[in-house]
Design a protein around this motif. Structure first.
Motif, mmCIF file in Angstrom:
data_model
loop_
_atom_site.group_PDB
_atom_site.id
_atom_site.type_symbol
_atom_site.label_atom_id
_atom_site.label_comp_id
_atom_site.label_asym_id
_atom_site.label_seq_id
_atom_site.Cartn_x
_atom_site.Cartn_y
_atom_site.Cartn_z
ATOM 1 N N LYS A 159 0.829 -1.207 0.000
ATOM 2 C CA LYS A 159 0.000 0.000 0.000
ATOM 3 C C LYS A 159 0.860 1.252 0.000
ATOM 4 N N ASP A 160 1.928 1.173 0.781
ATOM 5 C CA ASP A 160 2.833 2.303 0.888
ATOM 6 C C ASP A 160 3.442 2.641 -0.476
ATOM 7 N N LYS A 161 3.896 1.586 -1.157
ATOM 8 C CA LYS A 161 4.535 1.786 -2.467
ATOM 9 C C LYS A 161 3.528 2.327 -3.481
ATOM 10 N N LEU A 162 2.307 1.773 -3.480
ATOM 11 C CA LEU A 162 1.274 2.233 -4.420
ATOM 12 C C LEU A 162 0.976 3.712 -4.184
ATOM 13 N N LYS A 163 0.896 4.064 -2.909
ATOM 14 C CA LYS A 163 0.588 5.440 -2.557
ATOM 15 C C LYS A 163 1.670 6.384 -3.064
ATOM 16 N N ARG A 164 2.924 5.964 -2.851
ATOM 17 C CA ARG A 164 4.022 6.826 -3.276
ATOM 18 C C ARG A 164 4.084 6.975 -4.786
ATOM 19 N N LEU A 165 3.620 5.947 -5.506
ATOM 20 C CA LEU A 165 3.618 6.022 -6.969
ATOM 21 C C LEU A 165 2.342 6.679 -7.488
ATOM 22 N N GLY A 166 1.426 7.012 -6.560
ATOM 23 C CA GLY A 166 0.174 7.652 -6.968
ATOM 24 C C GLY A 166 -0.780 6.716 -7.688
ATOM 25 N N ILE A 167 -0.704 5.419 -7.361
ATOM 26 C CA ILE A 167 -1.612 4.453 -7.980
ATOM 27 C C ILE A 167 -2.759 4.176 -7.014
ATOM 28 N N ARG A 168 -3.980 4.382 -7.489
ATOM 29 C CA ARG A 168 -5.137 4.245 -6.625
ATOM 30 C C ARG A 168 -5.439 2.765 -6.356
ATOM 31 N N LEU A 169 -5.664 2.423 -5.085
ATOM 32 C CA LEU A 169 -6.031 1.062 -4.704
ATOM 33 C C LEU A 169 -7.550 0.967 -4.714
ATOM 34 N N LEU A 170 -8.084 0.234 -5.686
ATOM 35 C CA LEU A 170 -9.542 0.168 -5.844
ATOM 36 C C LEU A 170 -10.179 -0.803 -4.871
ATOM 37 N N ALA A 171 -9.505 -1.926 -4.609
ATOM 38 C CA ALA A 171 -10.111 -2.942 -3.752
ATOM 39 C C ALA A 171 -9.021 -3.827 -3.183
ATOM 40 N N GLU A 172 -9.318 -4.416 -2.027
ATOM 41 C CA GLU A 172 -8.368 -5.369 -1.448
ATOM 42 C C GLU A 172 -9.111 -6.442 -0.678
ATOM 43 N N ASP A 173 -8.502 -7.613 -0.628
ATOM 44 C CA ASP A 173 -8.990 -8.685 0.232
ATOM 45 C C ASP A 173 -7.743 -9.244 0.885
ATOM 46 N N THR A 174 -7.405 -8.703 2.045
ATOM 47 C CA THR A 174 -6.112 -9.039 2.632
ATOM 48 C C THR A 174 -6.278 -9.466 4.088
ATOM 49 N N GLY A 175 -5.197 -9.997 4.651
ATOM 50 C CA GLY A 175 -5.163 -10.384 6.048
ATOM 51 C C GLY A 175 -5.884 -11.694 6.303
ATOM 52 N N SER A 176 -6.394 -11.857 7.506
ATOM 53 C CA SER A 176 -7.065 -13.080 7.959
ATOM 54 C C SER A 176 -6.113 -14.283 7.905
ATOM 55 N N ASN A 177 -6.660 -15.503 7.901
ATOM 56 C CA ASN A 177 -5.779 -16.650 8.091
ATOM 57 C C ASN A 177 -5.971 -17.751 7.051
ATOM 58 N N TYR A 178 -6.416 -17.389 5.853
ATOM 59 C CA TYR A 178 -6.625 -18.436 4.859
ATOM 60 C C TYR A 178 -6.000 -18.062 3.512
ATOM 61 N N GLY A 179 -5.759 -19.110 2.717
ATOM 62 C CA GLY A 179 -5.147 -18.919 1.410
ATOM 63 C C GLY A 179 -6.154 -18.457 0.365
#
Lengths: 209, 161
Positions: free
Chosen positions: B117-137
């Protein structure tokens, strides 16, 4: 020797690491065989240095459902060790261990009972203990382990955990696969030993390399 | 006939319709999809570690969030994508084992997501959606035709972002 790079490992180091895997897996298989009180045959362990993108193919596909049991290592060696079996093999093993002899259809969707999960943890404990105690006596290093941590999920996802640790050292992962079988019911698994770079050096140094 | 382009661990690829691009069994790694909706060009990188500057052996750019995103942008630009059009969708960064102690190496999933997220922000690329974290593949598949990211997990409903 002060440098170790898994991408440019020499033959001698490779042989030593393979032998460690061999002895460890041999002991672990013996322990398993005693546990289920039946003869288990073991093939010659395959030791592979794999690129990350080949890793999940090697264990039968990234989406295959597997049981992974992971331990963190302490003492003279830092790192982790993982024992991985596919779900069907582990269900077979649990059934043998708990004496569930009724022939039920086993598939990837079969859920483990609480007893089954506990048995799996214990299997992981005993197998890893046997593996590590042989490593410990071979190298004269003291190795302690954490409690077992278990996850049941896609192979790729579970493998990402040790792969990331390897990723800190180089671009390849060292995988030791042992297949063992009990007549027609197959139970097979993989051992993955992931010492930190410093611990690799300790292991090789303890063996005079 | 549309092909499915597979991306392995520490690897990346680019894709145009009607093909789709996929990576299987994301665990603590993060799958980063970059997409140029105007040119309909997608790229996917499967990163394993947050920061290339913390690791000595960093020759594989796709292994890290910081260098992986940069290298992927270059790959996409070389087949016609425009950097300022790019948007992102990300998935992964799970904690596969529930460790009782909160050691640094156990939080790798979270750190991968943060670094991404940090890198995307610095490059000015908008993050439209995410499904991250939790404990499954997660297995993810992105279609540059529709701009949708499909996420499959064991014993869970298909998610569409």
């Amino acid at each position: 020797m002060s440098e170790l790079d898994l991408d440019r490992i020499d033959n001698m180091q490779y042989d030593v690491l393979r032998e460690i895997g061999n002895i460890g897996a041999g002991n672990a298989t013996t322990a398993l065989s005693q546990m289920i009180n039946s003869k288990i045959s073991m093939n010659v362990p395959k030791v592979e240095l794999l690129e990350f993108k080949e890793l999940s193919e090697f264990v039968g596909g990234a989406e295959k459902i597997v049981v992974g049991i992971l331990f963190t290592l302490g003492g003279d060696i830092d790192g982790m060790m993982m024992f991985m079996m596919d779900k069907i093999a582990s269900t077979n093993l649990v059934n043998i261990l708990l004496g569930n002899l009724q022939q039920q259809e086993i598939s990837d969707d079969t859920e483990f009972s609480e007893m089954g999960l506990s048995a799996l943890n214990e299997i992981g404990n005993i197998i890893s203990g046997a593996y590590l105690s042989s490593l410990s006596s071979l190298t004269n290093l003291s190795i302690t382990t954490s409690i077992p941590y278990m996850a049941i999920d896609m192979a790729g996802a579970i493998l990402s955990v040790p792969a990331i640790e390897f990723g800190k050292i180089g671009d390849k992962a060292l995988l030791i696969e042992t297949e063992f079988g009990d007549m027609d019911k197959y139970v097979n698994g993989f051992f993955i030993l992931i010492p930190t770079l410093k611990s690799y050096l300790s292991i090789l140094k303890s063996l005079g390399l | 006939m549309n092909n499915s382009i597979k991306v392995g661990m520490a690897d990346a690829s680019v894709c145009k319709p009607p093909d789709v691009i996929t990576t299987l069994g994301l665990g603590s790694c993060v799958g980063i999809v970059l997409y140029d909706p105007v040119r309909k060009i997608a790229g996917l990188v499967h990163i394993m570690l947050p920061d290339s500057t913390k690791i000595n052996n960093n020759s594989n750019k796709y292994k890290f969030a910081d260098t992986g995103i940069e290298a992927l942008i270059q790959d996409m630009v070389s087949i016609g994508a425009i950097t300022r059009n790019l948007v992102a969708k990300i998935a992964g960064g799970a904690q596969m084992f529930s460790f009782s102690n909160n050691l640094e190496m156990m939080r790798i999933g979270d750190r991968n997501v943060e670094a991404t997220k940090d890198k995307l922000k610095r490059l000015g690329i908008r993050l439209l959606a995410e499904d991250t974290g939790s404990n499954y593949g997660r297995t993810i598949e992105f279609s540059p035709e529709t701009g949708l990211l499909h996420i499959k997990s064991v014993g869970k409903e298909l998610k569409i972002l």
